[in-house]
Design an enzyme around this catalytic site. Structure first.
Site, PDB file in Angstrom:
ATOM      1  N   LYS A  19       0.840  -1.204   0.000  1.00 56.62           N
ATOM      2  CA  LYS A  19       0.000   0.000   0.000  1.00 56.62           C
ATOM      3  C   LYS A  19       0.876   1.256   0.000  1.00 56.62           C
ATOM      4  CE  LYS A  19      -2.949   2.605   3.153  1.00 56.62           C
ATOM      5  NZ  LYS A  19      -4.181   2.762   2.377  1.00 56.62           N
ATOM      6  N   LYS A 120     -17.420  -6.217  -6.663  1.00 55.32           N
ATOM      7  CA  LYS A 120     -17.052  -7.179  -5.634  1.00 55.32           C
ATOM      8  C   LYS A 120     -16.707  -8.536  -6.212  1.00 55.32           C
ATOM      9  CE  LYS A 120     -19.125  -5.527  -1.496  1.00 55.32           C
ATOM     10  NZ  LYS A 120     -18.147  -5.995  -0.516  1.00 55.32           N
ATOM     11  N   HIS A 702     -19.798  10.994  -3.593  1.00 54.31           N
ATOM     12  CA  HIS A 702     -18.514  10.402  -4.003  1.00 54.31           C
ATOM     13  C   HIS A 702     -17.774  11.302  -4.975  1.00 54.31           C
ATOM     14  CE1 HIS A 702     -20.945   6.873  -2.724  1.00 54.31           C
ATOM     15  NE2 HIS A 702     -19.845   6.683  -2.035  1.00 54.31           N
TER      16      HIS A 702
END
Ligand code: GLN
Ligand code: ZN
Length: 766
Positions: A19, A120, A702
């Site tokens: 990350k 997903k 968003h």
């Protein structure tokens, strides 16, 4: 001799090294070579963690996502990124997230490109980049990434088993961008898979793991046929193929799987132990059967003796044909339990993260091949840990069990029907038409985060922390007064996460420090661990809401996370059904609902952001899930008086197939996400007469964009075509915590003025 293998390992690193390396590169703070070096180090560490495992996965490492890796391997790049002249990895990041590092712009448009759609991965919380197809899609092999990694692994002396996504699953999980059928591409795709297998075989590799997890879902006949065609074709390769399925039983696809011409089959024996004998009977006698016996989806120690009782006869029956493995890739569990320094010792002794799961596999293998005495100490330690978990008073709370046993349907039943409740509520709340509200959180500023983390670290005392939070609540109230909203929220400053906040205050929950699991790209989540019977020692939110209410005459919503969402975003118990854990959560949150009501709170919102994502992979099992999920929600929410208004919130609106279940929740009002789809998602309300109030989101939180008054009015008018305007609320799509105040104020100003115009318009029309 039984052999061991693994399907995949977490790639983020025990300290989320990947990350930090990805994000540094994307920000232009490190070079591509530095990023690649971190990747190589992680692969090396991961292979080391597999010492003693017979076949080790290679190609499971990814700089973003394994499906996107597959798209690049197959040369299936979206049109918009073809012709990019920079480095392949940079182009890969452009598809993954719209842009790469600033220095890698090459011939790039400074605004980047449209990122690939993300969705997903089966029923996990991992998200993959959806392959894009068109009628004219062609494929063109680029095996370099995989071949390099195979060489890298072989050079370090590893027995390599490359991992690829199978052709049928690859097509099934992708999306046609025109109206062509994906299956028509299969004849073009298979030759490229054969080339890929040939390239792998040329490296001297024997086994290839080919993942076809859609075999655990319901398949149309044409898709079943595609399996026959695909594997007939791939059977001409020089490799031995291990066809892997995971996340569930095969059910009606079992015979199809058993009949495919592959060298071995992997079954998720955690979820489908009862299919093992049928599969053994149907598999031709030369096939390997790999059993996924260690749960790759949770963090509990396996019952090794119990597994051996079952596996010993199977091993006798199958001999060399038996392999054992985790049920699925270990991508879905944290890396290393040994990194946990603060986790309670007793609870820690019950857990196994990815590394520990590989250790369990080694122990099982030794026991199966050399007898249990060869690993007596490990087996005894395992048994002792399991025993301690089973008997721990922290796991078993007789009061909670008794309360669950006493649940009746009465508990989930409002006293009156919606229409009567609505009248009583309207008389008290006196809200205007098109009432305005927000979903709960206001921007989480740097000061809020600082105060929270200082309090957690113990550098500020409780009084200082409380003052900081009250200060923030007061600010939210002032802003809402100035904006002229109708129903207020306190802003959720005290919550870092909508599940963790409640988990931390409930008995039966534990938290890891480093138990990160990749969600997508560089984003990781740290699911709390639900280990015991759930109870609520004291009220969790009342003091904040009361304080907020004391500052205003407008109604202040009490804000809670619902039982289904808390459950779906946790690592859950494996010693009782999820439905029972959910009932326990429902009772705990119900007590909070009643405390809020007692404290005079008129409106209580119970968020069920994750209700939809808990749907099982097979449609045939949806109803069972929806029944207990909705029942739990009802137990939690519906114990209140008629006068108390219950809201729920869901940040999605693909409700078509579950709208009846949503209506059964019987919330007085529901707020949902709709603005991005231009209210199209409300089409479901044309055919389904949703009986209660709805707030279709009109502000896409968003995006940094500010919706104009006109846009909001237009959206609400569209909504009013489908839902009677008397039952409409005006609100954003979701909470505002990730936005800035500078964006929120103008957006909500427009929202409030739009609502006023709508009211005025309705009056002049009548
Ligand atoms: N009440 C929560 C918030 O506003 C809801 C968040 C969500 O639905 N994900 O932040
Ligand atoms: Zn939401």
């Amino acid at each position: 001799m039984v052999r061991t293998h693994n399907l995949g390992f977490p790639r983020i690193g025990a300290d989320r090294e990947l990350k930090f390396a990805q994000e540094a590169y994307w920000k232009g703070q490190s070079s591509r070579d530095q990023l690649k070096a971190v990747g190589a180090d992680l692969r090396c560490l991961n292979w080391d963690a597999h010492h003693g495992i017979d076949l080790i996965p290679v190609g499971d490492f990814s700089f973003y996502d394994q499906m996107l890796d597959m798209s690049f391997t197959l040369g299936n790049l979206p049109e918009r990124v073809r012709g990019y002249r920079g480095d392949v990895l940079d182009n890969y990041f452009r598809v993954a997230r719209g842009r790469s590092a600033p220095a890698a712009a090459g011939n790039d448009n400074p605004d980047g490109v449209a990122a690939g759609e993300m969705t997903k991965w089966f029923d996990t919380n991992y998200h993959y980049i959806v392959p894009e197809f068109r009628a004219d899609t062609t494929f063109d092999l680029d095996a370099s990434r995989l071949i390099e990694q195979i060489r890298e692994a072989t050079a370090s002396g590893i027995n390599v088993k490359p991992v690829i996504i199978g052709p049928v699953t690859y097509l099934a999980l992708g999306k046609a961008k025109d109206d062509s059928g994906r299956l028509a591409l299969l004849p073009r795709l298979l030759p490229v898979y054969l080339q890929l297998l040939e390239a792998i075989a040329s490296e001297g590799v024997e086994w290839v793991q080919i993942d076809e997890a859609i075999l655990v879902t319901e398949l149309e006949p044409t898709w079943k046929q595609a399996f026959e065609t695909a594997y007939q074709s791939l059977s001409s390769s020089r490799n031995k193929l291990l066809l892997t399925t995971y996340f569930g039983p095969l059910l009606e696809n079992l015979s199809l799987v058993a009949g495919l011409p592959v060298a071995g089959v992997h079954l998720d024996a955690v979820n489908a132990r009862d299919e093992v004998q049928a599969l053994i009977e149907q598999l031709p006698a030369d096939r390997v059967l790999s059993l996924g016996v260690i749960n790759g989806r949770n963090i509990w120690k396996a019952d090794l003796n119990g597994l051996l009782d079952w596996l010993e006869p199977v091993a006798k029956q199958l001999g060399d044909r038996l392999w054992i493995a985790p049920s699925c890739s270990l991508l879905h569990v944290p890396v290393d339990l040994d990194s946990e320094q603060k986790l309670d010792g007793e609870i820690k002794s019950w857990l196994a993260f990815a590394k520990q799961k590989l250790e369990e596999l080694r122990t099982l293998k030794s026991a199966l091949n050399d007898g249990r005495d060869a690993v007596r100490a490990q087996l005894d330690a395992n048994q002792a840990a399991l025993q301690s978990r089973r008997q721990s008073p922290r796991v078993n709370n007789p009061t909670v069990k008794a309360a669950v046993a006493e649940i009746t349907s009465q508990l989930g039943q409002r006293k009156s029907l919606y229409a009567l409740r609505a009248t009583k509520q309207a008389a008290i709340l006196k809200l205007p038409k098109y009432p305005t509200t927000t979903i709960g959180s206001f921007p989480q500023t740097a000061e809020i985060r600082r105060a929270r983390s200082q309090f957690k670290a113990g550098t500020i005392d409780e009084a200082t922390y409380r003052a900081a939070m009250q200060n923030e609540i007061a600010r939210c109230v002032r802003e809402q007064e100035a904006l002229g909203l109708d129903v207020f929220v306190h802003g959720e400053a005290e919550r870092n996460d909508m599940v963790e906040y409640f988990g931390e205050q409930l008995e039966g929950y534990a938290f890891s420090e480093l138990g990160w699991v990749q969600s997508y790209g560089s984003r990781c989540v740290k699911p709390p661990i639900l280990f015991g019977d759930i109870s609520r020692p004291q009220a969790m939110t009342v003091k904040w809401i009361k304080y907020a209410q004391s500052l205003t005459k407008k109604p202040m919503k009490g804000m809670l996370t619902g039982p289904v969402t808390i459950l779906n975003w946790s690592f859950v118990r494996d010693d009782q059904p999820r439905s029972v854990s959910c009932q326990q959560l429902a009772l705990a949150i119900r007590a909070e609902v009643l405390d809020l009501e007692q404290a005079g709170v008129q409106i209580i919102q119970i968020d069920e952001a994750a209700l939809r994502e808990g749907l099982p992979l097979r449609r045939s099992q949806w109803q069972e899930y929806l029944t207990w999920a909705v029942d739990s929600y009802r137990i939690c929410a519906n114990g209140v008086k008629d006068e108390t208004q219950i809201h729920t919130h869901m940040c999605y609106s693909e409700f078509n197939d579950i709208i009846a279940a949503i209506a059964q929740m019987d919330a007085d009002a529901i707020t949902i996400e709709t603005s991005r789809s231009d209210m199209e998602l409300l089409e479901v309300f044309e055919t389904f007469n949703y009986p209660n109030q709805i707030g279709p989101g009109v502000y896409d939180i968003h995006s940094p964009n500010i919706p104009s008054e006109q846009q909001i009015i237009a959206l609400m008018q569209k909504a009013a075509e489908r839902i009677p305007s008397e039952r409409l609320w005006v609100n954003p799509d979701c909470g505002l915590k990730t936005r800035q105040w500078e964006e929120v104020i103008p957006a909500l100003t427009n929202m409030v003025s739009a609502a006023r115009k709508l009211r005025a318009g309705d009056r002049s029309n009548t």
